[in-house]
Structures are given as C-alpha cells and as structure tokens.
Design a protein around this motif. Structure first.
Motif, PDB file in Angstrom:
ATOM      1  N   GLY A   1       0.776  -1.229   0.000  1.00  0.00           N
ATOM      2  CA  GLY A   1       0.000   0.000   0.000  1.00  0.00           C
ATOM      3  C   GLY A   1       0.805   1.274   0.000  1.00  0.00           C
ATOM      4  N   THR A   2       2.116   1.201   0.217  1.00  0.00           N
ATOM      5  CA  THR A   2       2.924   2.424   0.293  1.00  0.00           C
ATOM      6  C   THR A   2       3.113   3.074  -1.071  1.00  0.00           C
ATOM      7  OG1 THR A   2       4.900   0.995   0.260  1.00  0.00           O
ATOM      8  CG2 THR A   2       4.166   1.817   2.406  1.00  0.00           C
ATOM      9  N   HIS A   3       2.727   2.383  -2.142  1.00  0.00           N
ATOM     10  CA  HIS A   3       2.798   2.988  -3.471  1.00  0.00           C
ATOM     11  C   HIS A   3       1.814   4.143  -3.614  1.00  0.00           C
ATOM     12  CE1 HIS A   3      -0.699   0.452  -3.725  1.00  0.00           C
ATOM     13  NE2 HIS A   3      -0.984   0.857  -4.942  1.00  0.00           N
ATOM     14  N   LYS A   4       0.856   4.236  -2.697  1.00  0.00           N
ATOM     15  CA  LYS A   4      -0.137   5.317  -2.753  1.00  0.00           C
ATOM     16  C   LYS A   4       0.412   6.620  -2.162  1.00  0.00           C
ATOM     17  CE  LYS A   4      -3.942   2.012  -2.213  1.00  0.00           C
ATOM     18  NZ  LYS A   4      -5.094   1.611  -1.358  1.00  0.00           N
ATOM     19  N   GLY A   5       1.601   6.557  -1.565  1.00  0.00           N
ATOM     20  CA  GLY A   5       2.194   7.741  -0.961  1.00  0.00           C
ATOM     21  C   GLY A   5       3.046   8.517  -1.937  1.00  0.00           C
ATOM     22  N   THR A   6       3.941   9.326  -1.398  1.00  0.00           N
ATOM     23  CA  THR A   6       4.817  10.158  -2.216  1.00  0.00           C
ATOM     24  C   THR A   6       6.260   9.664  -2.103  1.00  0.00           C
ATOM     25  OG1 THR A   6       5.121  11.695  -0.362  1.00  0.00           O
ATOM     26  CG2 THR A   6       3.336  12.174  -1.927  1.00  0.00           C
ATOM     27  N   LEU A   7       7.115  10.206  -2.943  1.00  0.00           N
ATOM     28  CA  LEU A   7       8.535   9.862  -2.892  1.00  0.00           C
ATOM     29  C   LEU A   7       9.149  10.448  -1.634  1.00  0.00           C
ATOM     30  CD1 LEU A   7      10.998   8.587  -4.241  1.00  0.00           C
ATOM     31  CD2 LEU A   7      11.336  10.740  -5.480  1.00  0.00           C
ATOM     32  N   GLN A   8       9.807   9.581  -0.855  1.00  0.00           N
ATOM     33  CA  GLN A   8      10.410  10.001   0.401  1.00  0.00           C
ATOM     34  C   GLN A   8      11.893  10.336   0.218  1.00  0.00           C
ATOM     35  OE1 GLN A   8       8.278  10.112   3.253  1.00  0.00           O
ATOM     36  NE2 GLN A   8       6.860   9.806   1.539  1.00  0.00           N
TER      37      GLN A   8
ATOM     38  N   ILE B   1       7.505   0.863  -1.067  1.00  0.00           N
ATOM     39  CA  ILE B   1       8.675   0.738  -0.196  1.00  0.00           C
ATOM     40  C   ILE B   1       8.992  -0.748  -0.033  1.00  0.00           C
ATOM     41  CG2 ILE B   1       9.592   1.148   2.119  1.00  0.00           C
ATOM     42  CD1 ILE B   1       7.882   3.649   2.279  1.00  0.00           C
ATOM     43  N   HIS B   2      10.231  -1.100  -0.335  1.00  0.00           N
ATOM     44  CA  HIS B   2      10.639  -2.506  -0.277  1.00  0.00           C
ATOM     45  C   HIS B   2      12.139  -2.593  -0.027  1.00  0.00           C
ATOM     46  CE1 HIS B   2      11.658  -1.297  -4.355  1.00  0.00           C
ATOM     47  NE2 HIS B   2      12.456  -2.348  -4.440  1.00  0.00           N
ATOM     48  N   GLY B   3      12.592  -3.767   0.305  1.00  0.00           N
ATOM     49  CA  GLY B   3      14.011  -4.019   0.527  1.00  0.00           C
ATOM     50  C   GLY B   3      14.220  -5.515   0.586  1.00  0.00           C
ATOM     51  N   SER B   4      15.317  -5.942   1.184  1.00  0.00           N
ATOM     52  CA  SER B   4      15.557  -7.376   1.366  1.00  0.00           C
ATOM     53  C   SER B   4      16.483  -7.570   2.563  1.00  0.00           C
ATOM     54  CB  SER B   4      16.162  -8.011   0.110  1.00  0.00           C
ATOM     55  OG  SER B   4      17.434  -7.454  -0.181  1.00  0.00           O
ATOM     56  N   GLY B   5      16.330  -8.717   3.211  1.00  0.00           N
ATOM     57  CA  GLY B   5      17.128  -9.006   4.392  1.00  0.00           C
ATOM     58  C   GLY B   5      18.455  -9.665   4.068  1.00  0.00           C
TER      59      GLY B   5
END
Length: 333
Positions: A207-214, A259-263
C-alpha cells in the motif's frame, strides 16, 4: 471463472467506463448526488490481468505471478552471468558491483564477490529477459503498449559475512528515476532460484505505493553499505510488511513508489534474481534539481565521470542512453 469473478469483472468494466456522475431522483424533497469511483489508477484492462489481480495491485502495489519464466531461460541467464564473472565476455556499459564485505567470489576466488550486474542492455543474452513475451504481456497492463526497458539488473545476493552487508535498505525505486509519471513505471523481478526469508527474499510494505517519494540516503549501518544502496530516511517501522517468498521462475511486478528491501542472506549459497524496470515511452523527463533526488543525481554523474571520463552530462541523458524500446513506438523517452 466463478460467478463472483464474473460479477467483479462486470463492476470493473462499469468503473473503467464511468465518466459522468449519477444523479438520484429527488425523494422527500432532498436531492443526493452520487459520483462513481474513478477507473482503476494503476493498471489497464488488456485482458491479461483478472479483476482480482487488478484490484490486488491497486491496493497493494505489487503482484506475484507464479512460474512465469522457464527453467531453460533462467539457466541460460545464469550461464551468461558466470561468463561475465569469469571475464570471458566484455559488455559495454555494464556496471559490476561487489559486496563491501565479501572477499570470496562465487566463480573467481581472488576477487570480491559480484553482488550485482547493472545495465546489461548491451548483453544480448541477458537482455533477452527484458523482451520475453510472457513478461511484456503483463508489463503492458501497467505501462500501456509503448514499452521501454529502462534499468536492468541481475542481483547475486551473497552469503552474509556477519556484517549484514548483504541486506538492502528499505527504499523506493522512483528515487533513482528522473522520469514520470510514476504510475506508468513497473519493475519485473524474477527469482532465478528458490527465494526465502533465509536467503534474503524481498520484503514489501503493501500500500505504500499510494504515498509520495520520500527522502533517501545511505543508512548508518555499522558494517557498511554497498554503493548506491540508498534507503528511505523516515518510514513507519510498524507498517505491516510482507515477505515475498518465491520459487524459481516466479515473477513479481511492483510500483516504483512501493517501499521494499531485502534481508540478509543467512545461507551458504548465493541468491540470484534478474529484473528490469519498464516505463511507458510516453513518459517524460524531469529536472530533479532542488528535490530529494539531487543526491542520487550527483552520485550517478560521478560514476559516469569515473567510468567514461565525461564531466558534463545531464542526469536524464544517462537514462536516455540506456533505455531500449522493447515494444511499440518510442514516443518520448
């Protein structure tokens, strides 16, 4: 298809075609105006995505498609990666990135581990991935028919050396891109082997795709951070997160604001994935001066200066140079 899915498709067809508000007849001396929802923002009805898939992407910003790329193709990509690591082939413009803490390479013992190949658009074998018909038919659902392959990567996450450098900070891909609109950009990310939490699968904040560029910058990590691994400086750590575990050949498509990443890779093997960021060729370039993207612009310019000896180059030109048309017409980018 189930009756529920049929009904959902009918509703979506109405939503996609709705243009004018519906006005109710007056009752009890009062008039109510009902404006129907706008058509779905993040995807097109091309006949590929089911109504359920379109709604899932609309709400979450990513979509996992199982078993999309064949084992034969993935094995060919793996062999080409090995050839590049052994320096049996030279690829113009290719950036070979090495982990800051992993001294032992997978294929060349006397070199640091290759953690990523970036910009492989001049390697015919690896670039085949970007033009696979089964990939492009999904991409078109997000970008429209004119498709540019803008950014290519083969990620080779190494076993962590104990300093946690194999992890990737939470970030938004749009931070790296000087083109818009963001809704017409999508990443295809394909697992080249089984991907789990143990070997560092993707983790997303739905759902963070609905936000703005941080705002992004290097995180302050004790063990160091790999080059260009910028992270979001301020996001809600309590936001629900999802670990995207995948089988070989599975492909996840996601929005550039997600927002995404990896461990960390806590196994003894290397974890490989191949990806491409696509954009509609109708997209346009922007000037990032005075924005939160200035830091990545400066870093990219420095890399270009070091690699090619070019002092004055526009950020957008570094992208126009790498972009390749893979479907339709090149109208802008």
């Amino acid at each position: 298809m189930s009756r529920a899915a049929d009904r959902l498709r009918m509703v979506l067809n109405h939503l996609d075609g709705a243009t004018a508000p519906i006005r109710a007849s007056p009752t009890s001396g009062q008039t109510f105006t009902y404006s129907p929802p706008q058509k779905l923002r993040y995807s097109f009805d091309t006949g590929i995505l089911t109504p359920e898939q379109r709604l899932f992407y609309e709400e979450n910003g990513f979509l996992l498609i199982k078993n999309l790329v064949s084992e034969t193709d993935i094995d060919r990509f793996r062999k080409e990666f090995e050839r590049i690591c052994r320096q049996e082939v030279k690829v113009p413009g290719l950036i070979v990135m090495r982990d800051v803490a992993i001294a032992k390479s997978e294929f060349v013992p006397d070199q640091r581990a290759v953690s990523k190949l970036q910009d492989f658009q001049e390697d015919a074998e690896l670039f085949r991935y970007c033009a696979l018909p089964q990939i492009l038919k999904y991409v078109e659902s997000f970008t429209g028919p004119n498709i540019m392959a803008m950014h290519t990567m083969l990620i080779n996450k190494p076993p962590d050396a104990g300093k946690k450098t194999s992890r990737h900070p939470m970030h938004q891909d749009l931070h790296y891109f000087p083109f818009r609109p963001s809704d017409r950009i999508v990443c295809a990310w394909t697992a080249m082997e089984k991907v789990t939490r143990q070997n560092g699968c993707l983790v997303v904040l739905p759902g963070t795709h609905k936000g703005t560029l941080q705002e992004h910058d290097y995180p302050d990590w004790e063990g160091g951070v790999n080059k260009m691994y910028h992270g979001v400086q301020d996001y809600d750590p309590d936001h629900p997160r999802l670990y995207v575990e995948m089988e070989k050949g599975d492909t996840v498509f996601f929005h550039p604001l997600l927002i995404h990443g990896s461990g960390m890779n806590q196994t003894q093997g290397f974890r490989k994935a191949i990806s491409c960021h696509y954009a509609s060729s109708d997209c346009y370039y922007i000037d990032v001066r005075g924005t939160t993207q200035e830091n990545i612009e400066s870093e990219v310019k420095e890399i270009v200066k070091k690699k090619y000896g070019i002092n004055a180059v526009a950020f957008k030109d570094t992208w126009a140079f790498r972009g390749r048309l893979v479907q339709g017409e090149r109208t802008s980018l």
